[in-house]
Each structure stands twice: as C-alpha cells, then as structure tokens.
Scaffold this active site. Structure first.
Site, PDB file in Angstrom:
ATOM      1  N   ASP A 110      42.476  75.698   2.045  1.00  0.00           N
ATOM      2  CA  ASP A 110      43.584  76.428   1.413  1.00  0.00           C
ATOM      3  C   ASP A 110      43.431  76.607  -0.096  1.00  0.00           C
ATOM      4  OD1 ASP A 110      44.302  73.878   0.379  1.00  0.00           O
ATOM      5  OD2 ASP A 110      45.711  73.512   2.003  1.00  0.00           O
ATOM      6  N   HIS A 127      34.539  72.437   4.695  1.00  0.00           N
ATOM      7  CA  HIS A 127      34.849  73.371   5.778  1.00  0.00           C
ATOM      8  C   HIS A 127      35.088  74.802   5.270  1.00  0.00           C
ATOM      9  CE1 HIS A 127      36.184  69.770   8.480  1.00  0.00           C
ATOM     10  NE2 HIS A 127      34.883  69.883   8.384  1.00  0.00           N
TER      11      HIS A 127
HETATM   12  P1  NAD Z   1      43.026  66.082   9.595  1.00  0.00           P
HETATM   13  O1  NAD Z   1      41.923  65.131   9.770  1.00  0.00           O
HETATM   14  O2  NAD Z   1      43.032  66.943   8.424  1.00  0.00           O
HETATM   15  O3  NAD Z   1      44.441  65.245   9.773  1.00  0.00           O
HETATM   16  C1  NAD Z   1      45.635  65.284   9.098  1.00  0.00           C
HETATM   17  C2  NAD Z   1      46.174  63.812   8.982  1.00  0.00           C
HETATM   18  O4  NAD Z   1      47.153  63.722   7.954  1.00  0.00           O
HETATM   19  C3  NAD Z   1      46.840  63.238  10.239  1.00  0.00           C
HETATM   20  O5  NAD Z   1      46.357  61.925  10.459  1.00  0.00           O
HETATM   21  C4  NAD Z   1      48.340  63.182   9.896  1.00  0.00           C
HETATM   22  O6  NAD Z   1      48.995  62.099  10.526  1.00  0.00           O
HETATM   23  C5  NAD Z   1      48.289  62.972   8.406  1.00  0.00           C
HETATM   24  N1  NAD Z   1      49.440  63.518   7.670  1.00  0.00           N
HETATM   25  C6  NAD Z   1      49.979  64.760   7.806  1.00  0.00           C
HETATM   26  N2  NAD Z   1      50.946  64.956   6.878  1.00  0.00           N
HETATM   27  C7  NAD Z   1      51.050  63.804   6.152  1.00  0.00           C
HETATM   28  C8  NAD Z   1      51.862  63.405   5.041  1.00  0.00           C
HETATM   29  N3  NAD Z   1      52.742  64.235   4.477  1.00  0.00           N
HETATM   30  N4  NAD Z   1      51.721  62.141   4.558  1.00  0.00           N
HETATM   31  C9  NAD Z   1      50.804  61.282   5.127  1.00  0.00           C
HETATM   32  N5  NAD Z   1      49.988  61.625   6.159  1.00  0.00           N
HETATM   33  C10 NAD Z   1      50.101  62.873   6.670  1.00  0.00           C
HETATM   34  O7  NAD Z   1      42.932  66.831  10.865  1.00  0.00           O
HETATM   35  P2  NAD Z   1      43.514  68.124  11.466  1.00  0.00           P
HETATM   36  O8  NAD Z   1      44.943  68.324  11.060  1.00  0.00           O
HETATM   37  O9  NAD Z   1      43.204  67.980  12.887  1.00  0.00           O
HETATM   38  O10 NAD Z   1      42.631  69.315  10.852  1.00  0.00           O
HETATM   39  C11 NAD Z   1      41.293  69.539  11.275  1.00  0.00           C
HETATM   40  C12 NAD Z   1      40.585  70.441  10.311  1.00  0.00           C
HETATM   41  O11 NAD Z   1      41.242  71.706  10.239  1.00  0.00           O
HETATM   42  C13 NAD Z   1      40.606  69.937   8.896  1.00  0.00           C
HETATM   43  O12 NAD Z   1      39.482  69.149   8.679  1.00  0.00           O
HETATM   44  C14 NAD Z   1      40.566  71.239   8.090  1.00  0.00           C
HETATM   45  O13 NAD Z   1      39.247  71.693   7.996  1.00  0.00           O
HETATM   46  C15 NAD Z   1      41.307  72.225   8.934  1.00  0.00           C
HETATM   47  N6  NAD Z   1      42.715  72.415   8.489  1.00  0.00           N
HETATM   48  C16 NAD Z   1      42.942  72.724   7.174  1.00  0.00           C
HETATM   49  C17 NAD Z   1      44.251  72.901   6.719  1.00  0.00           C
HETATM   50  C18 NAD Z   1      44.457  73.227   5.262  1.00  0.00           C
HETATM   51  O14 NAD Z   1      43.550  73.747   4.619  1.00  0.00           O
HETATM   52  N7  NAD Z   1      45.628  72.921   4.701  1.00  0.00           N
HETATM   53  C19 NAD Z   1      45.326  72.781   7.608  1.00  0.00           C
HETATM   54  C20 NAD Z   1      45.050  72.478   8.958  1.00  0.00           C
HETATM   55  C21 NAD Z   1      43.727  72.279   9.381  1.00  0.00           C
END
Ligand code: NAD
Length: 255
Positions: A110, A127
């Site tokens: 993002d 990514h």
């Molecule tokens: P991730 O490994 O990025 O996991 C997110 C983790 O954050 C989870 O364990 C969740 O419990 C924790 N979490 C969420 N909100 C939180 C908060 N406010 N405080 C504390 N902990 C919190 O895995 P994913 O969501 O499966 O995403 C997989 C891949 O997809 C990422 O590696 C990324 O490449 C992509 N992705 C990117 C974005 C982005 O750019 N914002 C969003 C979604 C997915």
C-alpha cells in the site's frame, strides 16, 4: 494495560534507545487501523470470504479473463486509495528520523510507509506495490492510476499499450516468484539487526518470515507485536499483544 505490558514496553524502548540498527518487518496488521483489511486476521478478507483468495493466485489471473475483470474492479475500489498512515506508520517514520531505522522490510503493497515519511531507500517491499502496473509479457511498468482511468472508461481488462500483453498490479501474487535481489536485501538487513520488530504479520508467508530467525541467529533482540499469537512467538524475547497503532508509538518514543 497490565503491569507486565508496561514492563515489556519499557524493555523494548530501552533496546531501541541503546541500538543503532533497528530492523522492522511489517505485515498487513499495521495498515488495518488505516482501514485496509488484512487477509488472514479475524476480520481478514480471506477469513470472511475464502473464494477471494483466487484473485491473488497468478495461475487463475493469467488463465481466466473473469478473474482479471474482478481484480480490476477490486483495484478500483481498494481502500488504500483513501487511506492515511496511522500512528503505527508514523512511529516508524519517527524512528527513521531518530537515525535508528536500519531497514523497514514490508510485506505490504500500500506504500503507506513512504506516505508516512519513511525514505524509499529504507523500505524493502518484498511483495511489490499496488501503485504500479506491470505487463506480464514485455515487462512495461507504469502508474496504476493511469491504467485505472482506462478501466473506468470501459476497458474491463485493459491490455498493455506496448505489446497487447496482460497487465497486472506490480505485486507478487501466489504462484509468482519473488525478486531474488529484494529478498536477499531483506535477509542481509535482518542479519545486521540489533533489534528486530515483527509488526502485524502472521509470520506464515515465506521466505520473508525467515528474516526473523535470521535476525535471532545473529543475536538481535526480537519483539513481536501482534493482536494474535504467531508460530514464531517462541523465538521472541518479548511479545506485545494489542493494537499496533497504540503499541508502536510507545516503543518508538513517537510523539
Ligand atoms: P499478514 O501476515 O500480513 O497478517 C496480518 C496479521 O496482523 C495477523 O496476524 C493479524 O492478527 C494481525 N493484526 C491485524 N490488525 C492488527 C492490529 N491493528 N493490531 C495488531 N495486530 C493486528 O498476513 P495476511 O493478512 O494474510 O496478508 C498476506 C499478504 O497479503 C501480506 O504479506 C501482504 O503482501 C498482502 N496484503 C497487504 C495488505 C496491505 O498492503 N495493507 C493488506 C492485505 C494483504
């Protein structure tokens, strides 16, 4: 907050004060408080709708025009276009201004770290980025917003203007190879860390999750910040459980 949590925050703060090379690894969890849902968290896109995972798989994307059309619709509606960095992103920008941040490895696409003020040279996007478009045939790269204009004007699956190939956001989908130089850079940075912060990542996506054990192996202090347990909690010296936008400013001494 329990007395234990205060002690843990104080401890990580001291590690950072004493260190010169802090490395942060961020996942989708740092951006949820900016209104961008994660995939695998309790409110995640895939947790709520497992079929959405198909849109992130390169094989379906290349083979099925309907998957591509759905992906372009999802890109147009993506919450990142309206999102602002939250206090978690701002805390890491403040850490860089303090001269402490050696590298910011992010799984996110993002670009909110750069919007928050982290310099492009510090951010290692393993990514890729959703703010650019790539041609899967000729490798042409361009800004996402220009291609989205074409989609809004009625091209539901816009082809590359140079070669007619399939266009896609410049992100790494499942089934797609990572860029070896980028992952090497992330690994090297982890091996140079004195303090390693894993922030809002499930630590299940490889090889980037391997940066944490790599930092641990060279003696870095490891802190995991996540609302939920992760499979690597046993490797952490400190676990901080709670909202990242609350925890990160405290440990980084951000205003
Ligand atoms: P991730 O490994 O990025 O996991 C997110 C983790 O954050 C989870 O364990 C969740 O419990 C924790 N979490 C969420 N909100 C939180 C908060 N406010 N405080 C504390 N902990 C919190 O895995 P994913 O969501 O499966 O995403 C997989 C891949 O997809 C990422 O590696 C990324 O490449 C992509 N992705 C990117 C974005 C982005 O750019 N914002 C969003 C979604 C997915």
């Amino acid at each position: 907050m329990a007395a234990d949590d205060h002690a843990a925050i104080e401890q990580v703060r001291r590690w950072i004060d004493e260190a010169q090379r802090v490395v942060a690894l961020t996942g989708a969890g740092i951006s949820t408080d900016s209104g961008i849902p994660d995939f695998r968290g309790p409110q995640g896109v895939w947790t709520r709708n497992p079929a959405a995972e198909k849109l992130s798989d390169i094989r379906h994307y290349m083979a099925d025009p309907e998957v591509r059309r759905a992906s372009w619709r999802a890109r147009m509606a993506h919450p990142a276009w309206r999102a602002q960095p939250n206090s978690g992103h701002l805390a890491l920008a403040a850490l860089e201004r303090r001269g402490k941040l050696h590298a910011l490895i992010t799984q996110n696409i993002d670009e909110l770290h750069q919007v928050a003020g982290n310099s492009r040279e510090r951010v290692i996007e393993v990514h890729g980025t959703m703010r650019r478009v790539v041609c899967m045939s000729c490798g042409w790269l361009g800004p996402m917003q220009e291609t989205l204009k074409r989609v809004r004007a009625g091209e539901h699956d816009p082809p590359c203007l140079s070669c007619g190939g399939i266009l896609k956001s410049a992100t790494i989908s499942f089934g797609q190879a990572l860029v070896p130089e980028v992952i090497d850079r992330a690994m090297r940075a982890a091996e140079e860390a004195e303090v390693f912060l894993a922030v809002g990542t499930t630590l299940q996506v490889y090889p980037v999750a391997g940066t944490l054990p790599a930092a641990r192996a060279v003696g870095a202090k490891i802190a995991i910040l996540n609302a939920e347990p992760t499979p690597m909690d046993f490797l952490a010296h400190t676990l901080l459980s709670g909202p990242i936008s609350d925890l990160l400013p405290r440990i980084c001494r951000a205003p």
